[in-house]
Design a protein around this motif. Structure first.
Motif, PDB file in Angstrom:
ATOM      1  N   MET A   1       4.048  -3.238  -7.124  1.00 35.21           N
ATOM      2  CA  MET A   1       3.095  -3.096  -8.225  1.00 35.21           C
ATOM      3  C   MET A   1       3.176  -1.684  -8.766  1.00 35.21           C
ATOM      4  O   MET A   1       2.968  -0.723  -8.034  1.00 35.21           O
ATOM      5  N   SER A   3       1.353   0.045 -10.689  1.00 41.55           N
ATOM      6  CA  SER A   3       0.143   0.863 -10.785  1.00 41.55           C
ATOM      7  C   SER A   3      -0.082   1.677  -9.525  1.00 41.55           C
ATOM      8  O   SER A   3      -0.605   2.773  -9.575  1.00 41.55           O
ATOM      9  N   GLN A   4       0.337   1.124  -8.404  1.00 43.60           N
ATOM     10  CA  GLN A   4       0.102   1.858  -7.169  1.00 43.60           C
ATOM     11  C   GLN A   4       0.876   3.172  -7.133  1.00 43.60           C
ATOM     12  O   GLN A   4       0.448   4.140  -6.548  1.00 43.60           O
ATOM     13  N   GLU A   6       1.510   5.016  -9.675  1.00 42.61           N
ATOM     14  CA  GLU A   6       0.885   6.012 -10.542  1.00 42.61           C
ATOM     15  C   GLU A   6      -0.315   6.661  -9.854  1.00 42.61           C
ATOM     16  O   GLU A   6      -0.768   7.712 -10.262  1.00 42.61           O
ATOM     17  N   PHE A   7      -0.798   6.005  -8.824  1.00 38.59           N
ATOM     18  CA  PHE A   7      -2.020   6.492  -8.190  1.00 38.59           C
ATOM     19  C   PHE A   7      -1.711   7.628  -7.238  1.00 38.59           C
ATOM     20  O   PHE A   7      -0.861   7.530  -6.371  1.00 38.59           O
ATOM     21  N   ILE A  10      -5.923  10.998  -2.968  1.00 44.28           N
ATOM     22  CA  ILE A  10      -6.613  12.276  -2.891  1.00 44.28           C
ATOM     23  C   ILE A  10      -6.734  12.651  -1.424  1.00 44.28           C
ATOM     24  O   ILE A  10      -7.514  12.086  -0.684  1.00 44.28           O
ATOM     25  N   GLY A  11      -5.940  13.615  -1.009  1.00 43.76           N
ATOM     26  CA  GLY A  11      -6.084  14.132   0.348  1.00 43.76           C
ATOM     27  C   GLY A  11      -6.016  13.059   1.403  1.00 43.76           C
ATOM     28  O   GLY A  11      -6.808  13.024   2.316  1.00 43.76           O
ATOM     29  N   LYS A  12      -5.098  12.170   1.268  1.00 39.14           N
ATOM     30  CA  LYS A  12      -5.020  11.074   2.230  1.00 39.14           C
ATOM     31  C   LYS A  12      -4.755  11.593   3.635  1.00 39.14           C
ATOM     32  O   LYS A  12      -3.846  12.359   3.867  1.00 39.14           O
ATOM     33  N   ARG A  13      -5.562  11.165   4.550  1.00 39.37           N
ATOM     34  CA  ARG A  13      -5.307  11.440   5.955  1.00 39.37           C
ATOM     35  C   ARG A  13      -4.641  10.203   6.525  1.00 39.37           C
ATOM     36  O   ARG A  13      -5.060   9.094   6.214  1.00 39.37           O
ATOM     37  N   GLY A  17      -7.082   5.024   5.366  1.00 40.11           N
ATOM     38  CA  GLY A  17      -6.894   3.697   4.802  1.00 40.11           C
ATOM     39  C   GLY A  17      -5.839   3.016   5.656  1.00 40.11           C
ATOM     40  O   GLY A  17      -5.340   3.563   6.629  1.00 40.11           O
ATOM     41  N   GLY A  18      -5.518   1.798   5.362  1.00 34.46           N
ATOM     42  CA  GLY A  18      -4.419   1.165   6.059  1.00 34.46           C
ATOM     43  C   GLY A  18      -3.365   0.974   4.995  1.00 34.46           C
ATOM     44  O   GLY A  18      -3.026   1.882   4.277  1.00 34.46           O
ATOM     45  N   ASP A  19      -2.875  -0.216   4.851  1.00 31.14           N
ATOM     46  CA  ASP A  19      -2.073  -0.528   3.693  1.00 31.14           C
ATOM     47  C   ASP A  19      -2.267  -2.000   3.407  1.00 31.14           C
ATOM     48  O   ASP A  19      -2.713  -2.753   4.274  1.00 31.14           O
ATOM     49  N   SER A  20      -1.951  -2.382   2.177  1.00 35.57           N
ATOM     50  CA  SER A  20      -2.241  -3.757   1.770  1.00 35.57           C
ATOM     51  C   SER A  20      -1.626  -4.761   2.719  1.00 35.57           C
ATOM     52  O   SER A  20      -2.237  -5.757   3.059  1.00 35.57           O
ATOM     53  N   SER A 179      -4.786  21.859   3.798  1.00 41.83           N
ATOM     54  CA  SER A 179      -3.972  20.853   3.113  1.00 41.83           C
ATOM     55  C   SER A 179      -3.188  19.991   4.095  1.00 41.83           C
ATOM     56  O   SER A 179      -2.576  19.005   3.698  1.00 41.83           O
TER      57      SER A 179
END
Lengths: 593, 593
Positions: A1, A3-4, A6-7, A10-13, A17-20, A179
């Motif tokens: 996809m 769109s993903q 383009e995203f 923000i400061g992903k640790r 999150g996981g992943d889809s 960071s």
């Protein structure tokens, strides 16, 4: 996809999150549309949200919990938890990893079987030696372990302007650390005077951490009243320095997380336990060790041992568990852990009961990591490269010649079991104008030798309290917070032996007598950490302690005591590479005038 | 300092940090080294951390609290809170702002005097009309207000594939919204079937929000058991759809924040209050309104009114306040608010007592924003530009001709006070093969007219429950979730009058009879919001209701009922621009065969 792509996260640790892909599978597993990876059946589950303990199965997929409850699930592997109680992985929210003397891999091997799956370390010891590179080194050395090691960006490196440290973390370096994905905020803001003076650099660091939506840890030792309010007003929202009920109450009221500390040198659980049992701190407390030695971890346990005491003291087991998992996770923004609920990371501890908290099995990220007190093999440990950070200018016995102006001198007096010292005045033995050892007087020479840049800088003074009765010397490359060499001894020859042994090994704890090393615990990583396993480190620590005791030293932890004598932020008198420093008066003293 | 410039803030939200300058001043004010801006003396302060209510002064500097406690402070202005109790500013954690029909400025004028200082809005109504631009418009229109308006990125726009919406928020648009400083996460994930089917797009949106370290709101209406577990496993951690104690318990146990909803159409506080009073949800609940009309806000209050009921129901006042301030603030990462403690934003509510919660004074960001129920002037309101979003293809009375295949037809049956409908079968009057009104039968024609792109698409059906006894029609541009025109009437002429009046005004609620508009509430902003003040909107709302009642309609809120008849995600039968849609069977019905 598209769109993903383009995203911009923000400061992903990692792992917040996981992943889809894994989310999709987790949903299907929860719905029993496909089998999970691991199903744990028949246990009692501690729910940190409603503080109930109820029977439930737990199904895990791709390292996360897919389902908890009394439903039928399938998985490729099943584990019976019959007769056991399941807790979320335990969290030590404030530890200076270096105090364990162990590499991350060895620390993991020691504490994962005790149920600890996450540690938040303020590695300001290694930062004082190696700066940002030191913390990066530890982070790299923790990859792939069954222990998640997070860091706080050390706020006070060096601790004062009087320090000859190897590393410096100014605002730019703190920004760099913030960071990093494994850095959760700004570490304990120890420079209380700078905060109360609204100092620019320290507040710049605080602001950076807050702007990055991370937290700022406190170190409000002895602060109260208006000054504590001002300290909190800076945005500092935790503290692990409460030693009394009144201090803990005051900090809770100001919105600070009271981190109840129970380590090797400072132990506050006994004093604060009644407050926890009475529920007076409400949700605002957790358990930390701050500084803990490997032998204490081995003999008394880690957070599991504290849980045992907290529950024995009257806190309900589910509340105790909540404060050792969910509360610290939430405080530090680790939203993926700290609870046994769908979507959470599958860090689970199976214990025999909720009184002894004896750990049966530990599951980290959905994989069995330890059983019956032993870590399971998790593949090759990440390596820590040996790199000698002990750099000395050429040194001979004359370096340890201490001319005295008089027979009565200022002396550092050790206060047993405390890290404060007293400034005292003693009559000492003087031979040819120089200090000389007298077995009757319990006064040793103490040297702080700059070891980061081979500057040749050396500060000499006198110390009382080591109780040596035979000729010899004790040396260490662990000397808070700058970690120069610190050596206490009766004579130049043995002190030189210590210095040379430490330089050769890249650091350690050493005892010398009669011109020879009697025992040594090498700490070749930054002069702070061993490359040995926990058993070996404990054994070597016993060896050097035994050697110190053989010289007459009565202290339980002579190298622990030694390591704090160079810390020029705690009263009253300290030795630095620039000489004897009176912390109370903020000035150097001279012995030679 | 150059280092600060090199630092890239990670997803900085305005005001989560402060800045060094104001932090320095705050510290000096706390230490009484300089005067603050405002000193509030003599009040009782609710402490959300330890749940105590104790006397304390509060000193404020640069919009933040510098000190709380029994100390002497100075400030350029002093306010006596003698006899009053001070709470943190109240938070509505889930509101569809558009349901109030008010602009942000007017909403602020209405609810700030009630003690609400922060609203988290899922503005999916405006998003369905205008997409990202609509949310940006509302965000811009909230700047400078004494009410902080945050948004959630709407997750289901349009709500289904059967919708002709004006706006679309796909993963790319959600990513755009998540990058906005006022967006706190992903809004209620209403598309439960998509989640349970592990749908790619919806999970992509969830993942984006989690990766951005924000939260994902739920809408788990009616979900239980395994399906609720699967829904939670997706990473969804709140829900406002609990209507029973069992539902709330189940959601709490899975780690979801139970948002107790008490709005105009759905009211769950009564059912859940015993659970709150018993402490069974522990820390996992807060108060929200979801959809609330301006007259309800005016007559029953906002969060202040809910606090009154929660405390009357047995929750301790300090706990109630905690759950209306600190708990939602923490859940959404608004770490700068929700407590009266040093460093927190100075959002304060001075109430007369902790039973009635009658608001005396509201302080927002350190400035007095309201006194005695009136907002103080805060300078010019941010403007919302009038832009007609109602675009109709040419339309005449023939558009409202409904040929019937038989005299017995499927009819939408309104269920009073609920948003579900029934699919029923009715015998209707037929003249020349077309439906015709019969005052004896309580069946109206209902039309959904596509109004975003002037496509001319129009769906017709029949509805029972409006109870009209005279000829006339009711029309609205608020029609969840696509907000096409929805018109129910007895005859084509009055229905056409409604459509034309709505097109002329850019939207609104309208009642027509005898070929003329009887009353209209214009909603020119996206067809959803009025540009009038709260009093005027309430008056106009009463006018259109009165006109509907004059036609024989017995419903308390006829336009509220009308607005839900086009929502094709809630059973059983709905009207869409493409015709009558059976939600249960997921298929369109025909009346003409």
């Amino acid at each position: 996809m598209s769109s993903q792509h383009e995203f911009q996260p923000i400061g992903k640790r990692p792992g917040l999150g996981g992943d889809s892909f894994s989310t999709q599978r987790r949903i299907r597993v929860a719905l029993d549309q496909e089998p999970g990876d691991l199903l744990i059946t028949g246990g009692q589950v501690v729910n940190v949200f409603n503080r109930r303990v109820e029977p439930a199965d737990i199904v895990i997929a791709d390292g996360r919990i897919a389902g908890v409850g009394c439903y039928l699930w399938r998985a490729s592997r099943t584990l019976s938890a019959s007769g056991l109680v399941i807790l979320p992985g335990l969290i030590d929210a404030h530890m200076h990893l270096e105090s364990t003397l162990l590499t991350p891999a060895e620390l993991s091997r020691l504490i994962v079987p005790l149920g600890t799956t996450t540690v938040i370390s303020d590695s300001h010891e290694v930062a004082n030696v190696m700066g940002v590179r030191g913390i990066d080194m530890l982070a790299a050395a923790s990859e792939g372990l069954p222990l998640d090691l997070f860091f706080m960006a050390s706020s006070c490196v060096p601790a004062t302007e009087w320090e000859d440290a190897g590393g410096l973390l100014g605002p730019a370096e703190v920004a760099t650390l913030l960071s990093r994905p494994s850095v959760l905020g700004l570490a304990e803001v120890m420079d209380i005077p700078a905060v109360l003076a609204a100092g620019h650099d320290v507040l710049a660091k605080v602001e950076m951490a807050l702007s990055a939506r991370t937290v700022v840890d406190g170190h409000a030792a002895g602060l109260s009243g208006r000054e504590l309010i001002a300290y909190a007003a800076a945005g500092i929202r935790s503290d692990h320095e409460s030693t009394t009920v009144a201090e803990a109450r005051a900090k809770c009221a100001l919105g600070m997380l009271v981190q109840v500390r129970e380590g090797s040198s400072a132990q506050n659980l006994g004093a604060l336990l009644p407050l926890l049992a009475a529920g007076e701190l409400d949700d605002s407390w957790c358990l930390v060790t701050d500084d803990i030695f490997p032998n204490d971890l081995k003999h008394h346990g880690h957070i599991d041992g504290l849980l045992r005491r907290v529950v024995a003291g009257g806190v309900s087991p589910a509340s105790a568990v909540r404060h050792a998992s969910y509360v610290p996770a939430r405080h530090y923004g680790l939203v993926d852990r700290g609870a046994l609920a769908p979507g959470y990371r599958a860090d689970l501890v199976l214990v025999e009961d909720l009184t002894q908290f004896r750990v049966n099995t530990v599951i980290k990220g959905g994989k069995i990591a330890a059983r019956g007190g032993q870590c399971l093999d998790y593949g090759p440990s990440p390596r820590l490269d040996r790199e000698n950070t002990v750099h000395l200018a050429p040194l001979d016995e004359t370096a340890f010649r201490l001319p005295l102006a008089a027979e009565t001198c200022p002396v550092i007096e050790i206060v047993p079991d405390q890290i404060i010292t007293r400034r005292t005045s003693r009559s000492v033995r003087r031979v040819d104008g120089d200090w000389a050892f007298d077995p009757e007087r319990d006064v040793l020479m103490i040297a702080s030798i700059e070891r980061h840049r081979a500057s040749g800088r050396i500060g000499l003074g006198l110390v009382s309290g080591f109780g040596l009765t035979c000729d010899g010397a004790l040396g260490s490359s662990v000397a808070h917070d700058s970690h120069n060499l610190i050596i206490a001894g009766t004579n130049p020859r043995d002190m030189l032996v210590c210095a040379r042994a430490l330089a050769a090994q890249g650091g350690g704890f050493v005892a010398a007598a009669a011109g020879h090393v009697q025992a040594i615990l090498p700490l070749p990583v930054a002069g702070l950490l061993s490359l040995g396993d926990a058993d070996k480190v404990c054994r070597q620590l016993e060896d050097v302690n035994r050697a110190a005791h053989a010289l007459g030293c009565p202290l339980a932890a002579p190298f622990g005591t030694l390591s704090f004598l160079a810390l020029p932020v705690i009263p009253e008198l300290r030795i630095t590479t620039q000489g004897l420093f009176d912390v109370t008066d903020q000035r150097f003293l001279t012995l030679i005038d």
